[in-house]
Each structure stands twice: as C-alpha cells, then as structure tokens.
Design an enzyme around this catalytic site. Sequence first.
Site, PDB file in Angstrom:
ATOM      1  N   ASP A 153       0.976  -1.177   0.009  1.00 46.68           N
ATOM      2  CA  ASP A 153      -0.032  -0.079  -0.136  1.00 46.68           C
ATOM      3  C   ASP A 153       0.926   1.146  -0.052  1.00 46.68           C
ATOM      4  O   ASP A 153       1.603   1.583   1.153  1.00 46.68           O
ATOM      5  CB  ASP A 153      -0.700   0.009   1.278  1.00 46.68           C
ATOM      6  CG  ASP A 153      -1.758   1.166   1.249  1.00 46.68           C
ATOM      7  OD1 ASP A 153      -2.873   1.092   0.755  1.00 46.68           O
ATOM      8  OD2 ASP A 153      -1.477   2.344   1.709  1.00 46.68           O
ATOM      9  N   TYR A 193       2.989  10.051  -0.444  1.00 44.13           N
ATOM     10  CA  TYR A 193       4.120   9.427   0.273  1.00 44.13           C
ATOM     11  C   TYR A 193       5.470   9.582  -0.344  1.00 44.13           C
ATOM     12  O   TYR A 193       6.546   9.422   0.466  1.00 44.13           O
ATOM     13  CB  TYR A 193       4.286   7.922   0.526  1.00 44.13           C
ATOM     14  CG  TYR A 193       2.635   7.426   1.149  1.00 44.13           C
ATOM     15  CD1 TYR A 193       1.849   8.489   1.650  1.00 44.13           C
ATOM     16  CD2 TYR A 193       2.310   5.964   1.164  1.00 44.13           C
ATOM     17  CE1 TYR A 193       0.493   7.873   2.391  1.00 44.13           C
ATOM     18  CE2 TYR A 193       1.223   5.625   1.843  1.00 44.13           C
ATOM     19  CZ  TYR A 193       0.393   6.559   2.400  1.00 44.13           C
ATOM     20  OH  TYR A 193      -0.940   6.207   3.126  1.00 44.13           O
ATOM     21  N   LYS A 223      -2.618   5.690  -4.317  1.00 40.73           N
ATOM     22  CA  LYS A 223      -3.713   6.677  -4.142  1.00 40.73           C
ATOM     23  C   LYS A 223      -3.763   8.169  -4.681  1.00 40.73           C
ATOM     24  O   LYS A 223      -2.605   8.526  -4.864  1.00 40.73           O
ATOM     25  CB  LYS A 223      -4.113   6.886  -2.756  1.00 40.73           C
ATOM     26  CG  LYS A 223      -3.969   5.768  -2.040  1.00 40.73           C
ATOM     27  CD  LYS A 223      -3.975   6.128  -0.560  1.00 40.73           C
ATOM     28  CE  LYS A 223      -3.730   4.718   0.479  1.00 40.73           C
ATOM     29  NZ  LYS A 223      -2.082   4.487   0.839  1.00 40.73           N
ATOM     30  N   HIS A 263      -7.742   9.489  -2.240  1.00 39.46           N
ATOM     31  CA  HIS A 263      -6.904   9.425  -0.902  1.00 39.46           C
ATOM     32  C   HIS A 263      -7.944   9.938   0.130  1.00 39.46           C
ATOM     33  O   HIS A 263      -7.913   9.475   1.442  1.00 39.46           O
ATOM     34  CB  HIS A 263      -5.710  10.035  -0.865  1.00 39.46           C
ATOM     35  CG  HIS A 263      -4.555   9.719   0.162  1.00 39.46           C
ATOM     36  ND1 HIS A 263      -3.265   9.482  -0.149  1.00 39.46           N
ATOM     37  CD2 HIS A 263      -4.996   9.194   1.368  1.00 39.46           C
ATOM     38  CE1 HIS A 263      -2.716   9.249   0.887  1.00 39.46           C
ATOM     39  NE2 HIS A 263      -3.462   8.980   1.744  1.00 39.46           N
ATOM     40  N   SER A 277       6.086  -1.565   8.893  1.00 43.40           N
ATOM     41  CA  SER A 277       7.213  -1.852   9.814  1.00 43.40           C
ATOM     42  C   SER A 277       8.417  -1.746   8.853  1.00 43.40           C
ATOM     43  O   SER A 277       8.734  -2.255   7.756  1.00 43.40           O
ATOM     44  CB  SER A 277       7.263  -2.865  10.704  1.00 43.40           C
ATOM     45  OG  SER A 277       8.494  -3.139  11.387  1.00 43.40           O
ATOM     46  N   VAL A 278       9.613  -1.105   9.303  1.00 46.18           N
ATOM     47  CA  VAL A 278      10.816  -0.966   8.612  1.00 46.18           C
ATOM     48  C   VAL A 278      11.729  -1.936   9.307  1.00 46.18           C
ATOM     49  O   VAL A 278      12.820  -2.388   8.645  1.00 46.18           O
ATOM     50  CB  VAL A 278      11.662   0.155   8.437  1.00 46.18           C
ATOM     51  CG1 VAL A 278      10.554   1.285   7.679  1.00 46.18           C
ATOM     52  CG2 VAL A 278      11.742   0.664  10.041  1.00 46.18           C
ATOM     53  N   ARG A 298       9.680  -7.521  12.740  1.00 45.13           N
ATOM     54  CA  ARG A 298       8.327  -7.151  13.025  1.00 45.13           C
ATOM     55  C   ARG A 298       7.418  -7.516  11.726  1.00 45.13           C
ATOM     56  O   ARG A 298       6.523  -7.990  11.821  1.00 45.13           O
ATOM     57  CB  ARG A 298       8.037  -5.551  13.248  1.00 45.13           C
ATOM     58  CG  ARG A 298       8.721  -5.449  14.688  1.00 45.13           C
ATOM     59  CD  ARG A 298       8.526  -4.038  14.960  1.00 45.13           C
ATOM     60  NE  ARG A 298       8.634  -3.431  16.404  1.00 45.13           N
ATOM     61  CZ  ARG A 298       8.774  -2.078  16.608  1.00 45.13           C
ATOM     62  NH1 ARG A 298       8.784  -1.276  15.961  1.00 45.13           N
ATOM     63  NH2 ARG A 298       9.247  -1.920  17.847  1.00 45.13           N
ATOM     64  N   ASN A 328       4.189  -9.724  12.249  1.00 47.94           N
ATOM     65  CA  ASN A 328       2.899  -9.058  11.776  1.00 47.94           C
ATOM     66  C   ASN A 328       1.980 -10.038  10.851  1.00 47.94           C
ATOM     67  O   ASN A 328       0.835  -9.891  10.827  1.00 47.94           O
ATOM     68  CB  ASN A 328       3.092  -7.626  11.342  1.00 47.94           C
ATOM     69  CG  ASN A 328       3.442  -6.794  12.216  1.00 47.94           C
ATOM     70  OD1 ASN A 328       3.625  -6.939  13.586  1.00 47.94           O
ATOM     71  ND2 ASN A 328       3.892  -5.642  11.781  1.00 47.94           N
TER      72      ASN A 328
HETATM   73  N1  LIG Z   1      -5.445   6.133   3.527  1.00 41.77           N
HETATM   74  C1  LIG Z   1      -4.641   6.926   4.432  1.00 41.77           C
HETATM   75  O1  LIG Z   1      -5.100   8.209   4.587  1.00 41.77           O
HETATM   76  C2  LIG Z   1      -3.713   6.576   5.434  1.00 41.77           C
HETATM   77  C3  LIG Z   1      -3.231   6.972   6.393  1.00 41.77           C
HETATM   78  C4  LIG Z   1      -2.013   6.430   7.375  1.00 41.77           C
HETATM   79  C5  LIG Z   1      -1.511   5.200   6.740  1.00 41.77           C
HETATM   80  N2  LIG Z   1      -2.170   4.740   5.596  1.00 41.77           N
HETATM   81  C6  LIG Z   1      -1.617   3.456   5.386  1.00 41.77           C
HETATM   82  O2  LIG Z   1      -1.522   2.400   6.496  1.00 41.77           O
HETATM   83  C7  LIG Z   1      -0.284   1.951   6.556  1.00 41.77           C
HETATM   84  C8  LIG Z   1      -0.260   1.609   8.246  1.00 41.77           C
HETATM   85  O3  LIG Z   1      -0.198   2.739   9.146  1.00 41.77           O
HETATM   86  P1  LIG Z   1       0.735   3.506   9.948  1.00 41.77           P
HETATM   87  O4  LIG Z   1       1.959   3.195   8.994  1.00 41.77           O
HETATM   88  O5  LIG Z   1       0.299   4.827   9.938  1.00 41.77           O
HETATM   89  O6  LIG Z   1       0.550   2.810  11.087  1.00 41.77           O
HETATM   90  P2  LIG Z   1       0.640   1.321  11.835  1.00 41.77           P
HETATM   91  O7  LIG Z   1       0.991   0.063  10.749  1.00 41.77           O
HETATM   92  O8  LIG Z   1      -0.323   1.230  12.816  1.00 41.77           O
HETATM   93  O9  LIG Z   1       1.999   1.355  12.895  1.00 41.77           O
HETATM   94  C9  LIG Z   1       3.251   1.445  12.303  1.00 41.77           C
HETATM   95  C10 LIG Z   1       4.229   1.621  13.341  1.00 41.77           C
HETATM   96  O10 LIG Z   1       4.410   0.554  14.300  1.00 41.77           O
HETATM   97  C11 LIG Z   1       5.359   0.102  14.488  1.00 41.77           C
HETATM   98  N3  LIG Z   1       5.226  -1.368  14.613  1.00 41.77           N
HETATM   99  C12 LIG Z   1       5.005  -2.154  13.429  1.00 41.77           C
HETATM  100  N4  LIG Z   1       4.907  -3.578  13.627  1.00 41.77           N
HETATM  101  C13 LIG Z   1       5.102  -3.505  15.175  1.00 41.77           C
HETATM  102  C14 LIG Z   1       5.320  -4.437  16.202  1.00 41.77           C
HETATM  103  N5  LIG Z   1       5.251  -6.028  15.473  1.00 41.77           N
HETATM  104  N6  LIG Z   1       5.672  -4.328  17.387  1.00 41.77           N
HETATM  105  C15 LIG Z   1       5.665  -3.103  17.794  1.00 41.77           C
HETATM  106  N7  LIG Z   1       5.571  -2.127  17.072  1.00 41.77           N
HETATM  107  C16 LIG Z   1       5.300  -2.268  15.579  1.00 41.77           C
HETATM  108  C17 LIG Z   1       6.329   0.461  13.332  1.00 41.77           C
HETATM  109  O11 LIG Z   1       7.661   0.566  13.791  1.00 41.77           O
HETATM  110  P3  LIG Z   1       9.079   0.198  12.825  1.00 41.77           P
HETATM  111  O12 LIG Z   1       8.612   0.673  11.363  1.00 41.77           O
HETATM  112  O13 LIG Z   1       9.934   1.305  13.336  1.00 41.77           O
HETATM  113  O14 LIG Z   1       9.066  -1.421  12.942  1.00 41.77           O
HETATM  114  C18 LIG Z   1       5.680   1.893  13.054  1.00 41.77           C
HETATM  115  O15 LIG Z   1       6.430   2.676  14.118  1.00 41.77           O
HETATM  116  C19 LIG Z   1       0.599   3.189   6.128  1.00 41.77           C
HETATM  117  O16 LIG Z   1       2.005   2.648   6.242  1.00 41.77           O
HETATM  118  C20 LIG Z   1      -0.159   3.493   5.045  1.00 41.77           C
HETATM  119  O17 LIG Z   1       0.148   2.728   3.833  1.00 41.77           O
HETATM  120  C21 LIG Z   1      -2.906   5.137   4.992  1.00 41.77           C
END
Ligand SMILES: NC(=O)c1ccc[n+]([C@@H]2O[C@H](COP(=O)([O-])OP(=O)(O)OC[C@H]3O[C@@H](n4cnc5c(N)ncnc54)[C@H](OP(=O)(O)O)[C@@H]3O)[C@@H](O)[C@H]2O)c1
Length: 275
Positions: free
Chosen positions: A46, A51, A76, A109, A232-233, A237, A241
């Site tokens: 995604d 981005y 998006k 988006h 996650s980078v 993780r 996940n």
């Molecule tokens: N449509 C929209 O408006 C919109 C908005 C926001 C996001 N998104 C999409 O949704 C995706 C996911 O959302 P997000 O990136 O905001 O947040 P998320 O996936 O809820 O959380 C990512 C964060 O959690 C950490 N993490 C990941 N796996 C973990 C684990 N197993 N244990 C502990 N911490 C963990 C990551 O750290 P590290 O990376 O440091 O490991 C990162 O800091 C985005 O990447 C994007 O593609 C869409």
Amino acid sequence: MNSIPTITLNNGVAMPQIGFGVFQVPNDETEQAVLAALAAGYRSIDTAAVYGNEEGVGRALAASGLPREELFITSKAWIADLGREETLAAYETSLAKLGLDYLDLYLIHWPAPATDAYLESWKALEELLAAGRVRAIGVSNFLPEHLEKIVALGGSIPAVNQVEIHPALQQHDIQAANAEHGIATEAWSPLAQGAGLNDSAVLDAAASHGRTPAQVVLRWHLQQGRISIPKSVTPARMAENLNILDFELTGAQMAGIDALERDGRTGPHPATFNG
Ligand SMILES: NC(=O)c1ccc[n+]([C@@H]2O[C@H](COP(=O)([O-])OP(=O)(O)OC[C@H]3O[C@@H](n4cnc5c(N)ncnc54)[C@H](OP(=O)(O)O)[C@@H]3O)[C@@H](O)[C@H]2O)c1
C-alpha cells in the site's frame, strides 16, 4: 508459512487480507523495506502518490523478480489531483513511478469535501476500470455521507474504503455503511502507529496465547473481516505481523478489545480535512 487469506471484493477481485504499508518510509529506504516485506511473504503493498516513495516501491517490485500477477499493488490520488483530468493524469504518474502498467487497486485518498471534486475523480476511476487499466477502484477516508454521494451517481460502488481503524478508534458507523454497500473495510494505522499496544485487554490476550500485542491487534482485525496494512521497517516485525494465522482470539478477548474504543483518532478528520 500459512498463506495469507484473501477478501473477495465486490467486483470479484481477490485482495490479500494483510498487506504492507509504506507511509513515512523515505523513498531511498523503501526499496530495501519492500524487498524485505516481499521476502517475509507479503504480496500486497500500500503506497500513495503523497508518500513520495512510489519509485522505491517500483524498484523493489522489479528487483524481486516476482511475477506481476502474484502482487497486489495499491496507490492513491492525492487531494491536489481531485477532478477528472487531474486524477487521470495522476494515475499515469503513479504508474510511471511504480514502473507498472496497471494497479490492482486505485483509491481516492481523501474526500476533501469543501468541494465535490471527488465525484469527478470517481468518474475518472470508473473510466480507468472500464478500460481495463486498473483491477479495482475504491476510496479512503470516506464518511457515510461521502459514500452516499458516490452511490447516488448510479455507477460503480467502491470496492474498498480504507479508513483509520484500531482498538482506540473503531468507526462503527463507517464499517456499517461499508457493509451495507458491499464495500470492503481496510484499516489504516491498524496498530495506531504502535501506540495502542499497552492496553491490558491486549496484553492479557497476548500473554494467554504466547503472542505479541501487535499480533493480537492484527488478529482482532483479521477475525472481524477487515483488510489491514501494518507498516514496519523492521524485518523481524514484518514477519511477526504476518504470523497471526495459527491462533484464535476468544469471544471474550475480542469483546475486551472492542471495549477499548475511546475516539482515539490519530489522523485528520475527513469531514474537515481539505489538504
Ligand atoms: N489512507 C490514509 O489516509 C492512510 C493514512 C495513514 C496510513 N495509511 C496506510 O496504512 C499503513 C499503516 O499505517 P501506519 O504506518 O500509519 O501505522 P501502523 O501500521 O499502525 O504502525 C506502524 C508503526 O508501528 C510500529 N510497529 C510495526 N509493527 C510492530 C510490532 N510488531 N510491534 C511493535 N511496533 C510495531 C512501526 O515501527 P517500525 O517501522 O520502526 O518497525 C511503526 O512505528 C501506512 O503505512 C499506509 O500505507 C493510510
């Protein structure tokens, strides 16, 4: 590894229920992150024009050597590209940056409801779908009132509505509207960006299954039938996940997580966000 379950979208296209998000991954780090995610077993990625990392995603897809048909790629159209011509042009730009000749899913988006330009963008997405340029079309951050306006156009119904959902913000009204129209719900920030992993309902379930809090939250999404796209980078993780297919939360554990709702929005509100 168990294979990732799929959701059948309302036009028959199968979408992996767990994907990999790349929000906030810098373009020059994205190739490595996506390659690691593909190696871990993810096939759905995604990204979004805003981005700034579609090129990095594209480099990883090319370097992976994976057949295109095994991948599910989402991007998006950003708010600045709302409107028919603008969205058609944005689609071509995204494809070029990704090095692809079609996307599996293209989303609007945000509705940015100060104008109705998203309705013109929707017609553009329908044109792309009719021309076979994209496999499925959908929306992101759409409230029920925005979905109603799309439905009132009388054309295609969005296949997906990607919205912020995690235990602290469950958006039941949007999930109900999606279900009513046959729209799949996709959770963004499914882990609340890592902030929602310390609640006792999550910690207790994790302890009882010998899993991590993140695995419990992602399993909660999966058992409620949503698509989720954790980011996650960190390669360990990424694997963690995905490793959520061989345990099941009990009804009481699910209810305990449901009870964590506290209007804990982390992103902008779609009713007022106009870019
Ligand atoms: N449509 C929209 O408006 C919109 C908005 C926001 C996001 N998104 C999409 O949704 C995706 C996911 O959302 P997000 O990136 O905001 O947040 P998320 O996936 O809820 O959380 C990512 C964060 O959690 C950490 N993490 C990941 N796996 C973990 C684990 N197993 N244990 C502990 N911490 C963990 C990551 O750290 P590290 O990376 O440091 O490991 C990162 O800091 C985005 O990447 C994007 O593609 C869409």
